[in-house]
Design a protein around this motif. Sequence first.
Motif, PDB file in Angstrom:
ATOM      1  N   ALA A 202       0.825  -1.211   0.000  1.00  0.00           N
ATOM      2  CA  ALA A 202       0.000   0.000   0.000  1.00  0.00           C
ATOM      3  C   ALA A 202       0.860   1.262   0.000  1.00  0.00           C
ATOM      4  CB  ALA A 202      -0.923  -0.011   1.220  1.00  0.00           C
ATOM      5  N   GLU A 203       1.960   1.257   0.749  1.00  0.00           N
ATOM      6  CA  GLU A 203       2.817   2.441   0.809  1.00  0.00           C
ATOM      7  C   GLU A 203       3.415   2.747  -0.568  1.00  0.00           C
ATOM      8  OE1 GLU A 203       3.069  -0.222   2.667  1.00  0.00           O
ATOM      9  OE2 GLU A 203       2.483   0.444   4.691  1.00  0.00           O
ATOM     10  N   GLU A 204       3.841   1.699  -1.270  1.00  0.00           N
ATOM     11  CA  GLU A 204       4.409   1.876  -2.608  1.00  0.00           C
ATOM     12  C   GLU A 204       3.359   2.400  -3.578  1.00  0.00           C
ATOM     13  OE1 GLU A 204       5.855  -1.113  -6.158  1.00  0.00           O
ATOM     14  OE2 GLU A 204       6.509  -1.560  -4.100  1.00  0.00           O
ATOM     15  N   THR A 205       2.139   1.857  -3.484  1.00  0.00           N
ATOM     16  CA  THR A 205       1.048   2.319  -4.351  1.00  0.00           C
ATOM     17  C   THR A 205       0.741   3.785  -4.102  1.00  0.00           C
ATOM     18  OG1 THR A 205       0.069   0.109  -4.429  1.00  0.00           O
ATOM     19  CG2 THR A 205      -1.373   1.965  -4.949  1.00  0.00           C
ATOM     20  N   ALA A 206       0.675   4.179  -2.824  1.00  0.00           N
ATOM     21  CA  ALA A 206       0.368   5.568  -2.485  1.00  0.00           C
ATOM     22  C   ALA A 206       1.451   6.512  -3.006  1.00  0.00           C
ATOM     23  CB  ALA A 206       0.222   5.710  -0.975  1.00  0.00           C
ATOM     24  N   GLU A 207       2.710   6.126  -2.871  1.00  0.00           N
ATOM     25  CA  GLU A 207       3.808   6.971  -3.347  1.00  0.00           C
ATOM     26  C   GLU A 207       3.774   7.133  -4.864  1.00  0.00           C
ATOM     27  OE1 GLU A 207       7.392   5.272  -1.912  1.00  0.00           O
ATOM     28  OE2 GLU A 207       6.966   5.711   0.212  1.00  0.00           O
ATOM     29  N   THR A 208       3.487   6.044  -5.574  1.00  0.00           N
ATOM     30  CA  THR A 208       3.431   6.122  -7.033  1.00  0.00           C
ATOM     31  C   THR A 208       2.278   7.000  -7.491  1.00  0.00           C
ATOM     32  OG1 THR A 208       4.391   3.900  -7.194  1.00  0.00           O
ATOM     33  CG2 THR A 208       3.295   4.774  -9.151  1.00  0.00           C
ATOM     34  N   LEU A 209       1.118   6.840  -6.873  1.00  0.00           N
ATOM     35  CA  LEU A 209      -0.027   7.675  -7.231  1.00  0.00           C
ATOM     36  C   LEU A 209       0.271   9.154  -6.989  1.00  0.00           C
ATOM     37  CD1 LEU A 209      -3.034   5.575  -5.868  1.00  0.00           C
ATOM     38  CD2 LEU A 209      -2.649   6.233  -8.249  1.00  0.00           C
ATOM     39  N   LEU A 210       0.927   9.446  -5.879  1.00  0.00           N
ATOM     40  CA  LEU A 210       1.248  10.842  -5.574  1.00  0.00           C
ATOM     41  C   LEU A 210       2.190  11.423  -6.619  1.00  0.00           C
ATOM     42  CD1 LEU A 210       0.971  13.230  -3.673  1.00  0.00           C
ATOM     43  CD2 LEU A 210       2.860  12.294  -2.310  1.00  0.00           C
ATOM     44  N   SER A 211       3.187  10.646  -7.028  1.00  0.00           N
ATOM     45  CA  SER A 211       4.094  11.126  -8.066  1.00  0.00           C
ATOM     46  C   SER A 211       3.366  11.380  -9.373  1.00  0.00           C
ATOM     47  CB  SER A 211       5.223  10.111  -8.280  1.00  0.00           C
ATOM     48  OG  SER A 211       6.020   9.970  -7.128  1.00  0.00           O
ATOM     49  N   LEU A 212       2.464  10.464  -9.736  1.00  0.00           N
ATOM     50  CA  LEU A 212       1.717  10.622 -10.971  1.00  0.00           C
ATOM     51  C   LEU A 212       0.767  11.811 -10.896  1.00  0.00           C
ATOM     52  CD1 LEU A 212       0.863   6.866 -11.666  1.00  0.00           C
ATOM     53  CD2 LEU A 212       2.520   8.304 -12.889  1.00  0.00           C
ATOM     54  N   ALA A 213       0.225  12.072  -9.724  1.00  0.00           N
ATOM     55  CA  ALA A 213      -0.705  13.196  -9.561  1.00  0.00           C
ATOM     56  C   ALA A 213       0.014  14.545  -9.636  1.00  0.00           C
ATOM     57  CB  ALA A 213      -1.432  13.074  -8.224  1.00  0.00           C
TER      58      ALA A 213
END
Length: 218
Positions: A202-213
Amino acid sequence: MGETTRLAGRYRLLNPLGGGAVRLAFDEPAHRDVVVREVRVPPGLLDRAVRDARRVAGLRHGCLVPTVDVVVEHDAVWVVMEFVSGASLERTVMARGPLPATQAARAGVCAMAALSAAHAAGIVHGRVNPGNVLLTPTGRALLTGFGLPQPELRPSADLWSLAATLHFAVEGRPPGAAPAPGTDPLRSLIRAMLDPAGPPPAEETAETLLSLAVDGSP
């Protein structure tokens, strides 16, 4: 909804919003609009449903539609939430077409943050879908529509459902058996989250989404 027109002597029920279980209402003592949702309760589980609904109502996060009251009336549980101006992700995509990847990622950041708060409290949403992600005029995304907690569900089920929701956001359709191909980072992340072997942490998913956003790249 039957012939019910007022709950707890204060919430006057008005027109339906989307499905028949959700309605706009007016909180007469507070002079404000609210949204009321009837929670379907299996026979014999009313007490548990009330307890669980109040537990969910205790969640507070900037990406969650706040719950202001839980009412038990007519052998049913009614969840009263703040009225938030906006449209669901489902209605937005149906009306305007798929979202740009950056906008979809921003919605994912908000939904992911809300789910993380719920999971930290030991609560699995269980009903993450495009109809339960609300997009506001200011660009925020809010998660709503918690169902009754289901002990057999794990947080990974919410992450899979979030991936399916993001797939709908960028493709305009559910993933089905074959998620849409594409080499862009968001679609690659969505496919990883939909992997039957399990989503990324979940932490990795959240970080990737934030970068993409923020800038469109992981």
